[in-house]
Design a protein around this motif. Structure first.
Motif, PDB file in Angstrom:
ATOM      1  N   ILE A  38       0.862  -1.181   0.000  1.00 15.57           N
ATOM      2  CA  ILE A  38       0.000   0.000   0.000  1.00 15.57           C
ATOM      3  C   ILE A  38       0.896   1.226   0.000  1.00 15.57           C
ATOM      4  O   ILE A  38       1.583   1.506   0.987  1.00 15.57           O
ATOM      5  N   SER A  79      -4.441   1.373   8.616  1.00 16.69           N
ATOM      6  CA  SER A  79      -5.896   1.185   8.705  1.00 16.69           C
ATOM      7  C   SER A  79      -6.423   0.308   7.575  1.00 16.69           C
ATOM      8  O   SER A  79      -7.519  -0.267   7.680  1.00 16.69           O
ATOM      9  N   LEU A  80      -5.655   0.200   6.486  1.00 20.76           N
ATOM     10  CA  LEU A  80      -6.076  -0.585   5.322  1.00 20.76           C
ATOM     11  C   LEU A  80      -5.386  -1.945   5.254  1.00 20.76           C
ATOM     12  O   LEU A  80      -5.687  -2.748   4.353  1.00 20.76           O
ATOM     13  N   ARG A  82      -4.325  -5.683   5.450  1.00 19.14           N
ATOM     14  CA  ARG A  82      -5.071  -6.936   5.546  1.00 19.14           C
ATOM     15  C   ARG A  82      -4.183  -8.106   5.958  1.00 19.14           C
ATOM     16  O   ARG A  82      -4.698  -9.187   6.273  1.00 19.14           O
TER      17      ARG A  82
END
Length: 327
Positions: A38, A79-80, A82
């Motif tokens: 990310i 926060s993103l 996974r």
């Protein structure tokens, strides 16, 4: 849709055009492929985002935000995330192809560990090796309960040679966005209070750290006042303080202040600000007498009058710029 990855690599990026693709290429070249990357573009004004858009790999995603600083960018990526494990990799650094595999194996082998880490090499902006580095085999790092060692001084270069458990990082709330300097050290201290760190060995390096003489952290580090907020945050953390007796905490408090004062002096010295450098270095030695620091102070004094850099960490920044110029 890609299944959930095991590892999330969070890459904060601000004006790293020309460097972000080598960084991402090193992630894409990993020996294990169950990762997501990310990239959080923190309001870059150059071609950073455009370069990322040229990649055709579904595991790489670009998130853009208004410029808010590296901690906000890292937390946005967190926060993103996974993956079970997370790495914070700067957008100008480069991973060893085996980095994620070795770090993940380290965490799997130590279920109680909150992080695994290895060694690093330094490179100049061009990618050439940084002059005068100590061989990796000679590096020594703490292992296991590293909280006291981390309080005494940040032994990590940055997040690029650390893999941590995502759930723990998210529970801790990520990085303190109020801090402008040593926000990573403050986070590592909170993380080390949660569990052990597993050191995976000296060789090969986990990543290469690109040393850029004009970095923002270097500019902030010369001012002693900029070090105080992170010190206050750690000194005021009740969960960390509760790990130690009153006497041990008093000693650690002095050691923390001395470590930051020494680092501030060291950065001043590398920028040829000799008067504040000497004052800060002597102040650190008075707070916590150390034969190593005394020897380094002597080396710094000699280096002022010699062309040869005696200690890698005391290299003048203008020498780094000169070393990086084409022959």
């Amino acid at each position: 849709m890609m299944s959930d990855p095991e590892i999330t690599v969070i890459i904060p990026a601000y004006n790293v055009a020309g460097l972000i693709l080598p960084c991402l290429s090193s992630v894409m070249a990993q020996s294990r492929n169950d990762w997501q990357a990310i990239v959080v573009d923190d309001g870059s004004t150059d071609a950073t985002a455009a370069e990322i858009a040229t990649l055709d790999d579904p595991r790489v995603s670009l998130v853009q935000q208004k410029n808010a600083g590296v901690s906000v960018a890292r937390n946005h990526g967190l926060s993103l995330a996974r993956g079970r494990f997370t790495m914070f990799l700067d957008g100008d650094d480069v991973l060893n192809p085996t980095a994620l595999a070795r770090l993940a194996a380290g965490l799997d082998a130590h279920p109680d560990a909150v992080a695994a880490f290895g060694t690093f090499l330094k490179i100049l902006p061009s990618g050439a090796p940084y002059p005068g580095q100590k061989p990796l085999a000679l590096h020594r790092y703490p292992d296991g309960d590293v909280l006291a060692a981390m309080l005494r001084g940040n032994f990590l270069a940055n997040g690029g040679h650390v893999l941590l458990r995502t759930a723990v990082a998210q529970r801790l709330g990520g990085f303190d966005t109020a801090l402008r300097l040593s926000e990573d050290w403050e986070f590592w201290c909170r993380l080390a209070a949660e569990g052990t760190f597993a050191f995976i060995g000296t060789e090969p390096e986990v990543f290469s750290l690109r040393v850029r003489p004009g970095s923002a952290s270097g500019g902030l580090s010369v001012d002693w006042a900029n070090h105080q907020p992170s010190l206050d945050a750690v000194l005021g953390n009740a969960a960390i303080r509760a790990r130690f007796s009153a006497a041990a905490w008093r000693r650690l408090s002095l050691a923390m202040r001395a470590s930051h004062m020494w680092e501030c002096g060291r950065v001043n010295f590398t920028m040829r600000r000799f008067r504040p450098a000497r004052r800060l270095m002597l102040g650190a030695i008075r707070l916590e007498p150390s034969a190593k620091r005394a020897a380094l102070l002597v080396a710094a004094s000699l280096q002022r009058h010699m062309r040869l850099a005696l200690v890698s960490r005391l290299r003048f920044r203008d020498r780094d710029v000169a070393a990086d110029r084409p022959a």
